[in-house]
Write a protein that holds these residues in place. Structure first.
Motif, PDB file in Angstrom:
ATOM      1  N   ARG A 249      42.933  65.105  67.510  1.00  0.00           N
ATOM      2  CA  ARG A 249      43.849  66.253  67.574  1.00  0.00           C
ATOM      3  C   ARG A 249      43.738  67.088  66.296  1.00  0.00           C
ATOM      4  O   ARG A 249      43.737  68.318  66.347  1.00  0.00           O
ATOM      5  CB  ARG A 249      45.285  65.791  67.806  1.00  0.00           C
ATOM      6  CG  ARG A 249      45.572  65.441  69.262  1.00  0.00           C
ATOM      7  CD  ARG A 249      47.055  65.231  69.521  1.00  0.00           C
ATOM      8  NE  ARG A 249      47.574  64.018  68.901  1.00  0.00           N
ATOM      9  CZ  ARG A 249      47.485  62.799  69.420  1.00  0.00           C
ATOM     10  NH1 ARG A 249      46.890  62.626  70.588  1.00  0.00           N
ATOM     11  NH2 ARG A 249      47.979  61.757  68.793  1.00  0.00           N
ATOM     12  N   ALA A 250      43.635  66.424  65.147  1.00  0.00           N
ATOM     13  CA  ALA A 250      43.480  67.155  63.882  1.00  0.00           C
ATOM     14  C   ALA A 250      42.170  67.947  63.886  1.00  0.00           C
ATOM     15  O   ALA A 250      42.141  69.110  63.468  1.00  0.00           O
ATOM     16  CB  ALA A 250      43.524  66.186  62.700  1.00  0.00           C
TER      17      ALA A 250
ATOM     18  N   PRO B 278      46.375  54.390  68.010  1.00  0.00           N
ATOM     19  CA  PRO B 278      46.667  55.822  68.135  1.00  0.00           C
ATOM     20  C   PRO B 278      46.035  56.693  67.048  1.00  0.00           C
ATOM     21  O   PRO B 278      45.968  57.912  67.200  1.00  0.00           O
ATOM     22  CB  PRO B 278      48.195  55.873  68.041  1.00  0.00           C
ATOM     23  CG  PRO B 278      48.561  54.671  67.230  1.00  0.00           C
ATOM     24  CD  PRO B 278      47.537  53.616  67.593  1.00  0.00           C
ATOM     25  N   ASP B 279      45.559  56.102  65.974  1.00  0.00           N
ATOM     26  CA  ASP B 279      45.018  56.899  64.868  1.00  0.00           C
ATOM     27  C   ASP B 279      43.798  57.725  65.266  1.00  0.00           C
ATOM     28  O   ASP B 279      43.614  58.844  64.781  1.00  0.00           O
ATOM     29  CB  ASP B 279      44.668  56.014  63.674  1.00  0.00           C
ATOM     30  CG  ASP B 279      45.903  55.417  63.017  1.00  0.00           C
ATOM     31  OD1 ASP B 279      47.004  55.982  63.206  1.00  0.00           O
ATOM     32  OD2 ASP B 279      45.767  54.402  62.321  1.00  0.00           O
TER      33      ASP B 279
ATOM     34  N   ASP C 105      44.942  60.774  66.952  1.00  0.00           N
ATOM     35  CA  ASP C 105      45.474  61.688  65.939  1.00  0.00           C
ATOM     36  C   ASP C 105      44.334  62.426  65.236  1.00  0.00           C
ATOM     37  O   ASP C 105      44.424  63.627  64.982  1.00  0.00           O
ATOM     38  CB  ASP C 105      46.309  60.929  64.900  1.00  0.00           C
ATOM     39  CG  ASP C 105      47.595  60.358  65.466  1.00  0.00           C
ATOM     40  OD1 ASP C 105      48.032  60.798  66.556  1.00  0.00           O
ATOM     41  OD2 ASP C 105      48.153  59.454  64.814  1.00  0.00           O
TER      42      ASP C 105
ATOM     43  N   GLN D  23      41.717  59.050  75.299  1.00  0.00           N
ATOM     44  CA  GLN D  23      43.049  59.456  74.839  1.00  0.00           C
ATOM     45  C   GLN D  23      44.057  59.417  75.983  1.00  0.00           C
ATOM     46  O   GLN D  23      45.248  59.230  75.762  1.00  0.00           O
ATOM     47  CB  GLN D  23      43.016  60.879  74.257  1.00  0.00           C
ATOM     48  CG  GLN D  23      42.335  60.970  72.923  1.00  0.00           C
ATOM     49  CD  GLN D  23      42.359  62.384  72.407  1.00  0.00           C
ATOM     50  OE1 GLN D  23      43.259  62.743  71.671  1.00  0.00           O
ATOM     51  NE2 GLN D  23      41.389  63.182  72.806  1.00  0.00           N
TER      52      GLN D  23
END
Length: 115
Positions: free
Chosen positions: A85-86, A78-79, A82, A29
């Motif tokens: 992070r979720a 970037p998914d 994401d 990341q």
């Protein structure tokens, strides 16, 4: 015949279900990293890391970038960041709830001991 979407999602999450793979994704990341840096941080055998990176590459989640004799790995997009992070947000809530329950249990034990 194409498998149902829920099956594809289950396969995707199963592929993510390894601590080394998750750690690799967390490290990536921050940006592309050479294998030596991944090895230094994760502390597994080179063959184990190689296997995990191969699975992530086959799944299309990471890409390898050759710069001279150095191979660097990067997130394919970037998914994935994401998604991580979720997951962190979800775990934060779940663990906070558990901590609240533990506090309640501790208070009730103290109250029982005092009576």
């Amino acid at each position: 015949m194409q498998p149902p979407l829920y099956q594809l999602k289950a396969d995707f999450f199963r592929m993510l279900g390894h601590p080394v793979r998750i750690r690799v994704l967390e490290l990536l990341q921050e940006g592309p990293l050479p294998v030596r840096d991944l090895l230094a941080d994760i502390g597994v055998e080179p063959s184990n890391l190689s296997q995990q990176l191969a699975q992530l590459r086959r799944a299309g989640i990471v890409v390898s970038l050759r710069q001279g004799s150095t191979v660097r790995y990067a997130l394919a997009g970037p998914d994935v960041a994401d998604l991580l992070r979720a997951a962190r947000r979800i775990l934060t809530v779940l663990l906070a709830d558990r901590e609240q329950m533990l506090d309640q249990l501790r208070r009730s034990e103290v109250e029982l001991d005092a009576s």
